[in-house]
Design a protein around this motif. Sequence first.
Motif, mmCIF file in Angstrom:
data_model
loop_
_atom_site.group_PDB
_atom_site.id
_atom_site.type_symbol
_atom_site.label_atom_id
_atom_site.label_comp_id
_atom_site.label_asym_id
_atom_site.label_seq_id
_atom_site.Cartn_x
_atom_site.Cartn_y
_atom_site.Cartn_z
ATOM 1 N N LEU A 57 0.827 -1.209 0.000
ATOM 2 C CA LEU A 57 0.000 0.000 0.000
ATOM 3 C C LEU A 57 0.861 1.258 0.000
ATOM 4 O O LEU A 57 0.513 2.261 -0.623
ATOM 5 N N GLY A 58 1.988 1.220 0.710
ATOM 6 C CA GLY A 58 2.892 2.366 0.722
ATOM 7 C C GLY A 58 3.395 2.695 -0.666
ATOM 8 O O GLY A 58 3.420 3.858 -1.087
ATOM 9 N N LEU A 59 3.813 1.660 -1.400
ATOM 10 C CA LEU A 59 4.265 1.856 -2.781
ATOM 11 C C LEU A 59 3.136 2.369 -3.665
ATOM 12 O O LEU A 59 3.332 3.263 -4.497
ATOM 13 N N LEU A 60 1.939 1.798 -3.472
ATOM 14 C CA LEU A 60 0.791 2.196 -4.277
ATOM 15 C C LEU A 60 0.445 3.665 -4.065
ATOM 16 O O LEU A 60 0.269 4.425 -5.042
ATOM 17 N N PHE A 61 0.377 4.088 -2.812
ATOM 18 C CA PHE A 61 -0.023 5.468 -2.543
ATOM 19 C C PHE A 61 1.093 6.455 -2.873
ATOM 20 O O PHE A 61 0.806 7.605 -3.229
ATOM 21 N N TYR A 62 2.334 6.033 -2.775
ATOM 22 C CA TYR A 62 3.390 6.943 -3.218
ATOM 23 C C TYR A 62 3.300 7.154 -4.729
ATOM 24 O O TYR A 62 3.479 8.273 -5.217
ATOM 25 N N CYS A 63 3.017 6.074 -5.470
ATOM 26 C CA CYS A 63 2.840 6.215 -6.919
ATOM 27 C C CYS A 63 1.659 7.132 -7.240
ATOM 28 O O CYS A 63 1.727 7.939 -8.176
ATOM 29 N N LEU A 64 0.577 7.000 -6.473
ATOM 30 C CA LEU A 64 -0.581 7.871 -6.683
ATOM 31 C C LEU A 64 -0.218 9.335 -6.426
ATOM 32 O O LEU A 64 -0.614 10.230 -7.185
ATOM 33 N N LEU A 65 0.531 9.585 -5.357
ATOM 34 C CA LEU A 65 0.965 10.948 -5.064
ATOM 35 C C LEU A 65 1.898 11.466 -6.149
ATOM 36 O O LEU A 65 1.814 12.635 -6.556
ATOM 37 N N PHE A 66 2.784 10.616 -6.629
ATOM 38 C CA PHE A 66 3.734 11.010 -7.671
ATOM 39 C C PHE A 66 2.991 11.405 -8.947
ATOM 40 O O PHE A 66 3.287 12.441 -9.562
ATOM 41 N N VAL A 67 2.018 10.589 -9.347
ATOM 42 C CA VAL A 67 1.273 10.848 -10.578
ATOM 43 C C VAL A 67 0.346 12.047 -10.436
ATOM 44 O O VAL A 67 0.169 12.844 -11.366
ATOM 45 N N SER A 68 -0.265 12.192 -9.259
ATOM 46 C CA SER A 68 -1.235 13.275 -9.052
ATOM 47 C C SER A 68 -0.595 14.591 -8.637
ATOM 48 O O SER A 68 -1.307 15.583 -8.440
#
Length: 362
Positions: free
Chosen positions: A88-99
Amino acid sequence: MSELKQKTVKGVVWSAVERFSVQGIQFVVMIFMARMLTPDDYGLVGMLAVFIAISQSFIDSGFSQALIRKQDRTEVDNSTVFYFNIVLGLLFYCLLFVSAPLIAKFYKEPLLVDLTRVLGLSVLINSFVIVQRALLTVHIDFKTQAKAALVASIASGAVGLYMASTGFGVWALVAQQLVNLGLNAIMLWILSKWRPQWVYSWTSFRELFSFGSKLLASGLLDTLYNNIYQIVIGKLFSASNLGYYSRASHFAEFPSSNLTGIMQRVTYPVLCSIQDDDERLAKSKLTRLDIDPEKINMRWAMDFCAQALRNITIGKGGKMDGLVMNSGFYITVASEVMAVLAVSRDLADLRRRMGKIVVAWT
């Protein structure tokens, strides 16, 4: 005195030592950093607070509390939570990076693109130590947590001060947070004896999530409620205005959040440890702490906040509603008003929080 009572008292003492020593160091560091930074710097970081907080709520998903609550937890449970948190940490960091570009566009602050992508690493760092913190809390071992937090606070404070003094601006605040979280995580891995095993169980996941999901929903509502003002201020006003608010809000919540945090983080694992012993729970002495703000002499707090805010909240070259705060008179007026608002809000918040505290003695 029973063994559990001894552990509880010791836990409260070390919990208090950790909170007040770390917060004291951070407070002193903040005083010096605020003299070298501008309100815009604090405002830019404040704009990202809600996104980081929401991501952190999803990553934890109530699993740490679920682990503490479960008395027959196994290594399978611990490892399952550990790997789920990392994913989940990796997933949400990717979401923050993209957004990040969307967040910057929402606030009309181009610098937020890079800030989001760098500060978002805090979400990933935290995902590596949720299980360690939970297991230390189960054993009411706040001494180990205090050691890790104290080392991280001193080192991150030194980094923040150096970068602020050499002109890094808002990046000094970002570096301070990341160094703090990173060193804390490293220290917890060194001091904690627990290591994950190569095992994952969906059965364990479902069992823990059935309890944690309720806390996740509650945590998300609480996060949105606590950060809604920062979203509105950051959107409708300038980063500078948000910087003033975030600093005043920090002062306002400092006493009550620390008092409640010290007690609640100890009483929860204590009560969980005797949850199946009805007779012991029935014999437990429960004391409800309540504070009447009308009986508290807050003159000293108002004077303290006025002096502190006069010197550090405005910051160098700060502006409020377009007025450069270079005049001593205006700085005094602004700080007095903010001090009164901060203290009055804290009285109400302190009463609300303390009314919910229950200290258990068994």
